[in-house]
Structures are given as C-alpha cells and as structure tokens.
Design a protein around this motif. Structure first.
Motif, mmCIF file in Angstrom:
data_model
loop_
_atom_site.group_PDB
_atom_site.id
_atom_site.type_symbol
_atom_site.label_atom_id
_atom_site.label_comp_id
_atom_site.label_asym_id
_atom_site.label_seq_id
_atom_site.Cartn_x
_atom_site.Cartn_y
_atom_site.Cartn_z
ATOM 1 N N LEU A 212 0.813 -1.224 0.000
ATOM 2 C CA LEU A 212 0.000 0.000 0.000
ATOM 3 C C LEU A 212 0.844 1.270 0.000
ATOM 4 C CD1 LEU A 212 -2.807 -0.957 2.565
ATOM 5 C CD2 LEU A 212 -2.918 -1.018 0.066
ATOM 6 N N ALA A 213 2.163 1.118 0.137
ATOM 7 C CA ALA A 213 3.056 2.286 0.254
ATOM 8 C C ALA A 213 2.881 3.302 -0.878
ATOM 9 C CB ALA A 213 4.511 1.832 0.349
ATOM 10 N N PRO A 214 2.711 2.869 -2.140
ATOM 11 C CA PRO A 214 2.550 3.871 -3.209
ATOM 12 C C PRO A 214 1.341 4.785 -3.024
ATOM 13 C CG PRO A 214 3.053 1.715 -4.143
ATOM 14 C CD PRO A 214 2.754 1.502 -2.691
ATOM 15 N N LEU A 215 0.395 4.366 -2.184
ATOM 16 C CA LEU A 215 -0.830 5.145 -1.967
ATOM 17 C C LEU A 215 -0.802 5.930 -0.655
ATOM 18 C CD1 LEU A 215 -3.348 2.388 -3.065
ATOM 19 C CD2 LEU A 215 -2.803 4.465 -4.337
ATOM 20 N N ASN A 216 0.240 5.727 0.149
ATOM 21 C CA ASN A 216 0.362 6.412 1.451
ATOM 22 C C ASN A 216 -0.806 6.105 2.389
ATOM 23 O OD1 ASN A 216 2.840 7.792 0.833
ATOM 24 N ND2 ASN A 216 1.640 9.203 -0.443
ATOM 25 N N ILE A 217 -1.339 4.911 2.262
ATOM 26 C CA ILE A 217 -2.445 4.502 3.132
ATOM 27 C C ILE A 217 -1.881 4.044 4.473
ATOM 28 C CG2 ILE A 217 -4.225 2.727 3.463
ATOM 29 C CD1 ILE A 217 -4.640 2.885 0.398
ATOM 30 N N GLN A 218 -2.518 4.491 5.551
ATOM 31 C CA GLN A 218 -2.129 4.066 6.887
ATOM 32 C C GLN A 218 -3.049 2.943 7.354
ATOM 33 O OE1 GLN A 218 -1.745 7.297 9.778
ATOM 34 N NE2 GLN A 218 -1.577 8.750 8.085
ATOM 35 N N LEU A 219 -2.453 1.889 7.888
ATOM 36 C CA LEU A 219 -3.217 0.777 8.448
ATOM 37 C C LEU A 219 -2.557 0.390 9.762
ATOM 38 C CD1 LEU A 219 -5.517 -1.321 8.003
ATOM 39 C CD2 LEU A 219 -3.797 -2.807 6.975
ATOM 40 N N ASN A 220 -3.316 0.505 10.856
ATOM 41 C CA ASN A 220 -2.764 0.241 12.178
ATOM 42 C C ASN A 220 -3.735 -0.569 13.026
ATOM 43 O OD1 ASN A 220 -0.311 1.908 11.979
ATOM 44 N ND2 ASN A 220 -1.750 3.623 11.896
ATOM 45 N N ILE B 298 -14.348 -4.287 3.170
ATOM 46 C CA ILE B 298 -13.317 -4.427 2.142
ATOM 47 C C ILE B 298 -13.131 -3.104 1.414
ATOM 48 C CG2 ILE B 298 -12.651 -5.599 0.008
ATOM 49 C CD1 ILE B 298 -14.333 -7.992 1.002
ATOM 50 N N PHE B 299 -11.912 -2.611 1.446
ATOM 51 C CA PHE B 299 -11.530 -1.425 0.686
ATOM 52 C C PHE B 299 -10.733 -1.871 -0.534
ATOM 53 C CE2 PHE B 299 -12.274 0.460 4.807
ATOM 54 C CZ PHE B 299 -12.724 1.744 4.526
ATOM 55 N N GLY B 300 -11.108 -1.342 -1.692
ATOM 56 C CA GLY B 300 -10.333 -1.579 -2.908
ATOM 57 C C GLY B 300 -9.653 -0.299 -3.334
ATOM 58 N N PHE B 301 -8.481 -0.447 -3.963
ATOM 59 C CA PHE B 301 -7.690 0.722 -4.348
ATOM 60 C C PHE B 301 -7.101 0.546 -5.743
ATOM 61 C CE2 PHE B 301 -7.204 0.144 0.271
ATOM 62 C CZ PHE B 301 -7.796 1.320 0.706
ATOM 63 N N VAL B 302 -6.952 1.673 -6.429
ATOM 64 C CA VAL B 302 -6.232 1.714 -7.696
ATOM 65 C C VAL B 302 -4.852 2.283 -7.407
ATOM 66 C CG1 VAL B 302 -6.185 2.599 -10.049
ATOM 67 C CG2 VAL B 302 -8.381 2.089 -8.962
ATOM 68 N N ARG B 303 -3.810 1.502 -7.693
ATOM 69 C CA ARG B 303 -2.454 1.964 -7.434
ATOM 70 C C ARG B 303 -1.960 2.813 -8.614
ATOM 71 N NH1 ARG B 303 0.681 -3.170 -4.793
ATOM 72 N NH2 ARG B 303 0.060 -4.210 -6.732
ATOM 73 N N PRO B 304 -0.880 3.568 -8.414
ATOM 74 C CA PRO B 304 -0.399 4.473 -9.481
ATOM 75 C C PRO B 304 -0.118 3.785 -10.809
ATOM 76 C CG PRO B 304 0.656 5.028 -7.408
ATOM 77 C CD PRO B 304 -0.125 3.762 -7.156
ATOM 78 N N ASP B 305 0.249 2.494 -10.785
ATOM 79 C CA ASP B 305 0.523 1.783 -12.040
ATOM 80 C C ASP B 305 -0.742 1.221 -12.684
ATOM 81 O OD1 ASP B 305 -0.134 -0.316 -10.393
ATOM 82 O OD2 ASP B 305 1.769 -1.381 -10.589
ATOM 83 N N GLY B 306 -1.924 1.512 -12.088
ATOM 84 C CA GLY B 306 -3.191 1.052 -12.636
ATOM 85 C C GLY B 306 -3.666 -0.278 -12.081
ATOM 86 N N SER B 307 -2.814 -0.985 -11.350
ATOM 87 C CA SER B 307 -3.234 -2.254 -10.746
ATOM 88 C C SER B 307 -4.197 -1.988 -9.596
ATOM 89 C CB SER B 307 -2.009 -3.031 -10.244
ATOM 90 O OG SER B 307 -1.361 -2.324 -9.207
ATOM 91 N N GLN B 308 -4.986 -2.993 -9.273
ATOM 92 C CA GLN B 308 -5.969 -2.863 -8.204
ATOM 93 C C GLN B 308 -5.682 -3.877 -7.097
ATOM 94 O OE1 GLN B 308 -10.000 -2.966 -9.709
ATOM 95 N NE2 GLN B 308 -9.621 -1.335 -11.207
ATOM 96 N N VAL B 309 -5.910 -3.465 -5.869
ATOM 97 C CA VAL B 309 -5.756 -4.340 -4.704
ATOM 98 C C VAL B 309 -6.972 -4.156 -3.806
ATOM 99 C CG1 VAL B 309 -3.233 -4.240 -4.750
ATOM 100 C CG2 VAL B 309 -4.496 -2.624 -3.328
ATOM 101 N N GLU B 310 -7.256 -5.164 -3.004
ATOM 102 C CA GLU B 310 -8.337 -5.058 -2.037
ATOM 103 C C GLU B 310 -7.836 -5.504 -0.672
ATOM 104 O OE1 GLU B 310 -11.785 -7.118 -3.589
ATOM 105 O OE2 GLU B 310 -12.469 -5.297 -4.588
ATOM 106 N N VAL B 311 -8.287 -4.788 0.357
ATOM 107 C CA VAL B 311 -7.880 -5.065 1.730
ATOM 108 C C VAL B 311 -9.123 -5.320 2.572
ATOM 109 C CG1 VAL B 311 -6.642 -4.239 3.765
ATOM 110 C CG2 VAL B 311 -5.882 -3.545 1.482
ATOM 111 N N THR B 312 -9.196 -6.476 3.198
ATOM 112 C CA THR B 312 -10.251 -6.762 4.158
ATOM 113 C C THR B 312 -9.783 -6.256 5.515
ATOM 114 O OG1 THR B 312 -10.861 -8.758 2.925
ATOM 115 C CG2 THR B 312 -11.731 -8.541 5.167
ATOM 116 N N VAL B 313 -10.448 -5.235 6.029
ATOM 117 C CA VAL B 313 -10.062 -4.616 7.297
ATOM 118 C C VAL B 313 -10.884 -5.260 8.409
ATOM 119 C CG1 VAL B 313 -9.794 -2.450 8.543
ATOM 120 C CG2 VAL B 313 -9.544 -2.486 6.063
#
Length: 234
Positions: free
Chosen positions: A73-81, A167-182
């Motif tokens: 998630l680093a390219p998106l600067n998302i914080q997860l704690n 579930i949060f989904g994200f578009v990363r800078p390279d166009g790829s997509q990821v999903e995170v189950t929080v």
C-alpha cells in the motif's frame, strides 16, 4: 482440526489461511482446564482479537502480515494500524450486537475517545460518528451502492473498524488494483483523492468509527475506472 474448519466457515475465510492463524496465535499456548483443547466459544472470542487484515492482489497473491500489506500500500500512502478497543465488558457486549441505539453508539464512542483526542491534537479532526451496518437495515444494498463504485473524496477517509469487517479496494499508481479486508480493531486512513471503493463481506456486518475534519469532504466523486471486484475473499 475440526474447530478450525468451523471457524473458517464462521469467518468466511480460506481454511488454509484460518488454520495458519490458529497455529500462530496458539503456538505455545495450552488451556489448563481442558488439557490443551480450547472450547469453540472461547476460541472464537480469543481469535476475534487475533484476526488480521487481508490484502489480495489481482494475481491471487494474498498477504496477512502487516509489513507486507504496508509495502503493497506504500505507493498510496495509506495508513493501516491496530487499535485495541480495550476489555470493558459492557462495550464488548454492545459491539457484539447487530443493532444499537443512538445512546449506545455514544457510549461506544466515548469509551474510544482517547483515539479521537489524539487525532484532534495531531491532525485537527473535529468530529466523529459510529456507523452500524447489518443485514436487517432497510435498503442496505442501496446505501452500499453509493460506495462500491470507484470514487475519490476531497478529504481523507478515516475509519476505525470496531466490529465486523469491510473491504476497501484501491487503484495503485501503475493502474493495478488491490483489495484489503479490514478487521476488528484496525484503523485505516485513505488519503484524499485516492481512487477506491468499499463493500462488505458475506456477513454484511460492520461497526466503524468515522473521523472528520469536515463531513462534506466525504462526498463521493465518481471516476471512470472500472472496478475489478471480487479480489478479496468474502
């Protein structure tokens, strides 16, 4: 491990992943009252606290270690704690209910306001609320449809999941997509203007504290990006 199979079905999680979490959490632990066998009800209660976020890539690669998730998630600067809710039995009982009234919501919020004070002092947050979603809410699908399409916000989206999961989904800078189950007791900060979407797992239950600098900043602005949904295990 029959208990593991039961819990995997309860949590809608892959059996291999669930069993690895059981092994990790209970390595070296024994229950003296049961000669090493832990009752299912106690196992469920203890493991609820041990559940971790799950990140899944489009190629099926899955991560559960915070260091791996943080890297992805680093390219998106998302914080997860991880933010513990504490051991107050009254608050735990409220969090276990599907529906709670406004007074009970405020009781939960006040019990967790140490986090709010931190955010207020360090980042200028002005208000918070508790959103409670469960299958018996009228028009739940209509409500969720506002967020399951790719969109951005003018402000950071800050949520603290205190029960259930989302579930949060994200578009990363390279166009790829990821999903995170929080999972419960996890805090996530999605920076402003990050393309994302949100939906619930199969249990369709979540309680989340939302923190605001201004509530208007959370109005969704939809983008043209198509969501390649279903990446996460639900």
């Amino acid at each position: 491990m029959e208990q593991a199979s039961c819990l995997c079905k309860l949590w809608n999680r892959p059996e291999s992943l669930c069993k690895s979490e059981l092994k990790w959490f209970f390595s070296g632990r024994r229950d003296r009252q049961t000669s090493g066998k832990v009752p299912l009800y106690r196992l469920t209660q203890q493991l609820e606290r041990a559940k971790m976020a799950i990140l899944r890539l489009e190629d099926g690669t899955t991560y559960t270690q915070l260091s791996d998730i943080t890297r992805e998630l680093a390219p998106l600067n998302i914080q997860l704690n991880s933010w513990p809710v504490g051991d107050n039995p009254e608050i735990r009982e409220l969090l276990a209910l599907d529906a709670i009234d406004d007074n009970q919501k405020e009781q939960v919020l006040q019990a967790l306001d140490g986090y709010f004070r931190q955010l207020s002092e360090t980042a200028g947050y002005q208000s918070r609320d508790l959103i409670v979603l469960h299958p018996d809410i009228p028009n739940l699908d209509t409500l969720l449809s506002k967020f399951d399409k790719c969109h951005i916000h003018a402000d950071d989206e800050v949520r603290y999941i205190v029960a259930g999961e989302g579930i949060f989904g994200f578009v990363r800078p390279d166009g790829s997509q990821v999903e995170v189950t929080v999972q419960p007791e996890e805090f996530i900060n999605v920076p402003a203007n990050t393309e994302h979407w949100f939906y619930l797992t199969a249990a369709r239950k979540v309680k989340a504290v939302r923190y605001f600098t201004t509530t208007t900043g959370w109005t969704p602005e939809y983008t043209d990006t198509q969501v390649r949904s279903g990446l996460a295990t639900v």
